[in-house]
Design a protein around this motif. Structure first.
Motif, PDB file in Angstrom:
ATOM      1  N   THR A 234     -31.891 -65.616 -78.649  1.00  8.96           N
ATOM      2  CA  THR A 234     -31.517 -66.072 -77.115  1.00  8.96           C
ATOM      3  C   THR A 234     -32.779 -66.584 -76.415  1.00  8.96           C
ATOM      4  O   THR A 234     -32.620 -66.687 -75.368  1.00  8.96           O
TER       5      THR A 234
ATOM      6  N   GLY B 214     -31.710 -69.291 -74.640  1.00  6.76           N
ATOM      7  CA  GLY B 214     -30.696 -68.450 -73.597  1.00  6.76           C
ATOM      8  C   GLY B 214     -30.097 -69.109 -72.212  1.00  6.76           C
ATOM      9  O   GLY B 214     -29.083 -69.294 -71.584  1.00  6.76           O
ATOM     10  N   ASP B 215     -31.520 -69.464 -71.162  1.00  2.00           N
ATOM     11  CA  ASP B 215     -30.998 -69.579 -70.166  1.00  2.00           C
ATOM     12  C   ASP B 215     -31.021 -71.032 -69.656  1.00  2.00           C
ATOM     13  O   ASP B 215     -29.716 -71.391 -68.924  1.00  2.00           O
TER      14      ASP B 215
ATOM     15  N   ALA C 270     -30.018 -73.631 -72.609  1.00  3.00           N
ATOM     16  CA  ALA C 270     -28.847 -73.783 -73.890  1.00  3.00           C
ATOM     17  C   ALA C 270     -28.034 -75.280 -74.069  1.00  3.00           C
ATOM     18  O   ALA C 270     -26.908 -75.302 -73.596  1.00  3.00           O
TER      19      ALA C 270
ATOM     20  N   TYR D 102     -21.625 -71.628 -76.767  1.00  5.12           N
ATOM     21  CA  TYR D 102     -22.877 -71.348 -75.586  1.00  5.12           C
ATOM     22  C   TYR D 102     -23.541 -72.715 -75.739  1.00  5.12           C
ATOM     23  O   TYR D 102     -24.274 -73.021 -74.368  1.00  5.12           O
TER      24      TYR D 102
ATOM     25  N   ARG E  93     -29.915 -63.545 -66.261  1.00  7.09           N
ATOM     26  CA  ARG E  93     -31.293 -64.897 -66.234  1.00  7.09           C
ATOM     27  C   ARG E  93     -32.166 -64.367 -65.650  1.00  7.09           C
ATOM     28  O   ARG E  93     -32.466 -65.035 -63.985  1.00  7.09           O
TER      29      ARG E  93
ATOM     30  N   HIS F 127     -25.995 -72.938 -64.226  1.00  8.87           N
ATOM     31  CA  HIS F 127     -27.381 -72.563 -65.265  1.00  8.87           C
ATOM     32  C   HIS F 127     -28.115 -73.951 -64.293  1.00  8.87           C
ATOM     33  O   HIS F 127     -29.113 -74.531 -64.932  1.00  8.87           O
TER      34      HIS F 127
ATOM     35  N   LYS G 228     -24.974 -64.658 -73.153  1.00 10.63           N
ATOM     36  CA  LYS G 228     -25.707 -65.723 -73.905  1.00 10.63           C
ATOM     37  C   LYS G 228     -25.357 -64.798 -75.460  1.00 10.63           C
ATOM     38  O   LYS G 228     -25.277 -63.806 -75.144  1.00 10.63           O
TER      39      LYS G 228
END
Length: 559
Positions: free
Chosen positions: A152, A156-157, A159, A230, A295, A517, A553
């Motif tokens: 992650t 994660g941010d 994706a 995700y 985030r 995002h 996340k």
């Protein structure tokens, strides 16, 4: 409750604070697909160990069949670019009506990979293309090949593992025109065909990474269900979206109406501390707070850092807790908690309001069909030759007084289409070349010039006679006359001004598509992700198919 005034809703900073809601195109598409029992199956899969080859997905929707044909290769790093002027891509694909058998697949293979240099047939709805993410595709394949899930902290941010660069449609290159489909067609709603193509491209991106990983050995893992949801489809937007809202004012009005009416309806609702919708808002507000808080490292300038936005939502969550506990907001009893929360958010600014707005409209599906219907609009502009100068002057006085409140004389920038990049660009007047092919985006200045000449014309003078003396005003008169009665057709801004921020307009449009995002790379463009958190094809009929606002996340599971 009435909708917000146009001067508020169309202020650039308000547009730039919009976020995806249940009425965004991505959400409405997947909701229609789930409610309609659409099904997706893999009809053809022929890829080598490096992920080169072809795939076809078959979609059954409302008694019709569609095919999504994908042509995949692997470009050398030096060949890969996400610019419109690129000549090759890792992935090209098309969405077509009907079955894609081997002969049709062969015919599509001859044209689709060429994109702008190819030619479509009349049963084709969308062409698209994408590249493997330089940062993430090989990383995800390596992790899966080692039997592991992505980390992650790395992925994660943003994706995504494929980044799309265009969705061509509506007659381009010989494709079918959407007007021919009709409202009863399963893909007849605005942007539905593009959203289906994007969703299937996102489906292929995950299956492509898994295929490449499994090809390395039997110990490879597949993406677990949290990562399968995700991971979205990457995208980036540039300056080309800015002229669009000027050139399509009826679309802008429809899109703003699709935002303003549900918000007004939510704010006007009576609420109860123990209501099911109150609990749903509490749950979603908590999800939003965590979405922005986790985030913290995402670059957001010139917008608020996400931890700061999360702190603002914390205050609103505290007010909601007060309401649930005591029936009051800021110590005042209320039956309209959502209006009270929204007013509290206004003290923080547009971004807190935009984040809260998505939460407040979520529990109420009653307007879904009405909002979708309102998105249909005809875009023809005509000069109202039946008017006289008094009628035109009245319309300007009632609908364009906002021009007097902005600095419409600032002409620092000009907009043009770049021959080299084949995209709209912004140049500095007197410095950059291209002024001779400038776009007429100076609506405020055009209105001011029209008003000045109109001030000397007698009330009863026919508009046709006025135009004979002042032919340069024909375009702006057609615009003003055709948009009369549409409250949200004009952004309250001077697009040529030194302080105009293109990101505001881009973010509004991206929110309407359903992208999230947001990752600004400059004042002119930003990276985004589409369908992050959305169901995959095998989850389409699940009860959670429409519950993916502010996706969390996928952190590693605890032992």
């Amino acid at each position: 409750m009435n909708t917000r005034a146009a001067d508020i809703a169309l202020a650039p900073e308000e547009l730039g604070a919009a976020r995806g809601t249940r009425h965004s195109f991505a959400r409405s598409f997947l909701r229609a697909a789930a409610d309609g029992g659409w099904t997706v199956e893999t009809a053809h899969w022929e890829l080598d160990d490096a992920g080169r080859g072809t795939a076809v997905y078959r979609v059954r929707a409302a008694g019709r069949m569609f095919g999504f044909a994908v042509f995949a290769t692997r470009l050398a790093e030096s060949e890969r670019t996400d610019r419109v002027i690129a000549g090759n891509w890792d992935v090209t694909a098309c969405l077509v009506e009907g079955e894609v058998d081997r002969s049709r697949l062969a015919a599509l293979r001859e044209q689709v990979p060429h994109q702008e240099r190819g030619r479509a047939d009349a049963r084709t709805l969308v062409w698209t293309r994408a590249n493997r993410s330089r940062r993430f595709f090989d990383y995800v394949v390596d992790r899966l090949a080692s039997g592991l899930q992505p980390e992650t902290s790395v992925l994660g941010d943003t994706a995504y593992i494929l980044r799309s660069t265009a969705f061509y449609s509506n007659g381009k290159f010989g494709m079918a025109g959407f007007a021919e489909l009709g409202a009863d067609h399963p893909l007849g709603a605005p942007y539905r065909a593009q959203m289906l193509a994007a969703w299937l491209l996102r489906e292929f991106s995950c299956e492509l990474a898994e295929h490449c990983a499994v090809s390395r050995g039997p110990g490879a893992a597949r993406l677990d269900e949290r990562w399968r949801r995700y991971l979205g489809l990457g995208n980036a937007t540039g300056l080309g979206m800015v002229p669009y809202v000027v050139n399509h004012p009826r679309v802008l009005d429809a899109w703003c109406t699709a935002r303003e009416r549900p918000l007004a309806a939510a704010r006007g609702r009576k609420t109860r501390p123990d209501g099911a919708d109150t609990e749903r808002v509490r749950e979603l507000l908590d999800r939003a707070r965590e979405y922005f808080r986790e985030r913290a490292d995402l670059h957001t300038a010139p917008y608020l850092p996400y931890p700061e936005l999360a702190a603002q939502l914390d205050e609103l969550a505290g007010l909601l807790a007060e309401y649930i506990r005591a029936g009051t907001v800021l110590g005042r009893a209320t039956e309209h908690a959502w209006d009270a929360l929204y007013r509290a958010a206004r003290t923080h600014g547009p971004e807190a309001c935009g984040a809260l707005e998505a939460v407040l409209v979520e529990p109420y599906p009653e307007l879904d069909a009405e909002v979708e219907k309102s998105l249909w609009c005809a875009e023809m502009l005509r000069v109202p030759v039946e008017w006289d100068c008094a009628a035109l002057r009245s319309v300007l006085d009632s609908g364009y007084r906002w021009v007097d409140r902005i600095e419409h004389g600032d002409r620092t920038y000009f907009w043009f289409s770049s021959a080299n990049n084949e995209e709209p660009r912004r140049g500095r007047r007197g410095i950059d070349p291209g002024e001779s092919v400038e776009y007429p985006l100076d609506i405020a200045a055009q209105v001011a010039a029209l008003r000045a000449d109109l001030s000397t014309a007698p009330d009863g003078q026919p508009l046709a006679e006025f135009l004979l003396a002042h032919p340069r005003h024909r375009g702006i008169i057609a615009r003003v006359g055709s948009l009369h009665g549409l409250p949200y057709a004009e952004v309250r801004a001077n697009f040529l001004a030194a302080d105009f921020l293109p990101l505001h307009i881009q973010r509004f449009q991206l929110a309407r598509y359903g992208m999230e995002h947001y990752d600004p790379q400059s004042t002119d463009w930003l990276r985004v992700v589409l369908f992050s958190g959305a169901p995959r094809a095998d989850e389409l009929t699940s009860t959670a198919a429409d519950d993916w606002l502010y996706p969390r996340k996928p952190y590693p599971r605890k032992p």
